[in-house]
Enzyme design. Structure first.
Site, PDB file in Angstrom:
ATOM      1  N   HIS A  55       0.087   4.304   4.827  1.00  0.00           N
ATOM      2  CA  HIS A  55      -0.456   4.955   3.640  1.00  0.00           C
ATOM      3  C   HIS A  55      -0.029   6.428   3.580  1.00  0.00           C
ATOM      4  O   HIS A  55       0.331   6.930   2.508  1.00  0.00           O
ATOM      5  CB  HIS A  55      -1.977   4.852   3.639  1.00  0.00           C
ATOM      6  CG  HIS A  55      -2.475   3.449   3.556  1.00  0.00           C
ATOM      7  ND1 HIS A  55      -3.797   3.096   3.776  1.00  0.00           N
ATOM      8  CD2 HIS A  55      -1.830   2.283   3.279  1.00  0.00           C
ATOM      9  CE1 HIS A  55      -3.941   1.796   3.630  1.00  0.00           C
ATOM     10  NE2 HIS A  55      -2.762   1.276   3.343  1.00  0.00           N
TER      11      HIS A  55
ATOM     12  N   SER B 164       0.801  -1.221   0.000  1.00  0.00           N
ATOM     13  CA  SER B 164       0.000   0.000   0.000  1.00  0.00           C
ATOM     14  C   SER B 164       0.835   1.272   0.000  1.00  0.00           C
ATOM     15  O   SER B 164       0.468   2.258  -0.635  1.00  0.00           O
ATOM     16  CB  SER B 164      -0.931   0.017   1.225  1.00  0.00           C
ATOM     17  OG  SER B 164      -1.739  -1.125   1.256  1.00  0.00           O
TER      18      SER B 164
END
Length: 270
Positions: A185, A133
Site C-alpha cells: 500500500h 491495492s
C-alpha cells in the site's frame, strides 16, 4: 436518487472493465482452487525469474472481502475518468494505471531487497503480495493531490475526505486486516505522489502502446523461462558473444525459425 448503474458504467468505462477483469480472475481462481502462492509476488519468486507475477499479483484476489473492498474503492476513484477538463480523463487513467501496476510492484521488490540485504530481515523473502491495492492507493494519492475536495465512497456507506484517504486507509486496513500488505500500500502511495507531483510524467498514447508491448513480451518470456508455461513455438537461447538472451519463434509448418537477439530490438544496459 442516484444515477442508474448502466449510466455510471458508461461514464467509467475503464474502471468498469478493470473491475470486471478482477472479478472474472477471482471467479477463475476460486473455481480452480488456485492459492495466492501461485499468482502472488514475492522476492524469492522474482529472483527465480517469475517476473510475470508483477502483473498477475495485481489483478488477483483470493478472498471475496479483499476483492469487494478494493473494487468498491476503485469504483469511487473512477471519477478520475470524468475529469478530463482538469488534465485527467480516460486516457490519463489508462496510461498511468499501467505505470502504477508495474512501478508499485517493482518498488515493493526494491523495498524487500533493502530489508533483506541491509537489515537482514529474511522474513521478507517469502512474503507474498497479491491484490489491486497498490493501484487503488496510487489513485487515491493522485486524486487527493489533483482534486483535494473530492470524497472517497466505500461500500456506499463510508465517505472519507480524499485529501486524507490514502493514509487513513493505510492505517485502517493495517488494523482491520492484519494480513494486508503495508509495504504494498505504501508503495502505491509513493508512486502516486511521484505521478501527481510530475516526477513521473510524459505518458501519451505512443509510450503507452510501447510499454504495453514490452509488458506482454516480458510476461511471455518470463513465463517460458521460469518454466511456468511451455510455449512450444518459442525458444530462449543464450548469445555467446554478448551473453544476452536470444528469442526464436518456431514455425510448426516447415520448421523454419525467426530469431531475434537483444541487439535486434535495441536493448541498452545501464
Amino acid at each position: 436518487m442516484g444515477k442508474p448503474l448502466i449510466y455510471e458504467i458508461w461514464e467509467k468505462p475503464a474502471t468498469s472493465c478493470i473491475i470486471g477483469i478482477c472479478s472474472l480472475i477471482w471467479f477463475y481462481i476460486q473455481k480452480k482452487g488456485i492459492g495466492y502462492s501461485h499468482v502472488g509476488l514475492s522476492y524469492d519468486t522474482a529472483l527465480e525469474g517469475h517476473h510475470w507475477r508483477i502483473i498477475t499479483s495485481a489483478f488477483s484476489h483470493i478472498s471475496i472481502l479483499h476483492l469487494v473492498f478494493n473494487m468498491s474503492a476503485l469504483w469511487s476513484l473512477g471519477v478520475i475518468e470524468q475529469l478530463g477538463h482538469v488534465g485527467l480523463g480516460v486516457e490519463y487513467y489508462l496510461h498511468y494505471t499501467m505505470l502504477l501496476v508495474v512501478l508499485s510492484g517493482l518498488l515493493v521488490l526494491g523495498i524487500y531487497h533493502i530489508l533483506i540485504k541491509r537489515f537482514s530481515l529474511d522474513y521478507f523473502r517469502g512474503v507474498t503480495a497479491v491484490g489491486y491495492s497498490c493501484v487503488v492507493f496510487g489513485w487515491m494519492t493522485i486524486l487527493s493531490t489533483k482534486q483535494p475536495s473530492s470524497k472517497l465512497e466505500l461500500f456506499g456507506l463510508l465517505s472519507l475526505p480524499i485529501s486524507f484517504a490514502p493514509f487513513e486507509s493505510l492505517i485502517f486496513t493495517s488494523i482491520i486486516v492484519p494480513q494486508a500488505s503495508f509495504i504494498g500500500h505504501l508503495s502505491g502511495i509513493i508512486v502516486g505522489y511521484a505521478i501527481a507531483w510530475g516526477v513521473i510524467h510524459g505518458m501519451n498514447n505512443y509510450w503507452a502502446v510501447s510499454m504495453l508491448g514490452w509488458m506482454v513480451l516480458v510476461f511471455i518470456l518470463s513465463l517460458k523461462k521460469s518454466g511456468t508455461y511451455d510455449f512450444s513455438f518459442l525458444e530462449i537461447e543464450s548469445v555467446e558473444e554478448s551473453s544476452l538472451p536470444s528469442v526464436r519463434f518456431l514455425s510448426p509448418e516447415n520448421g523454419r525459425t525467426l530469431q531475434m537477439s537483444a541487439s535486434d530490438v535495441g536493448l541498452n544496459l545501464v
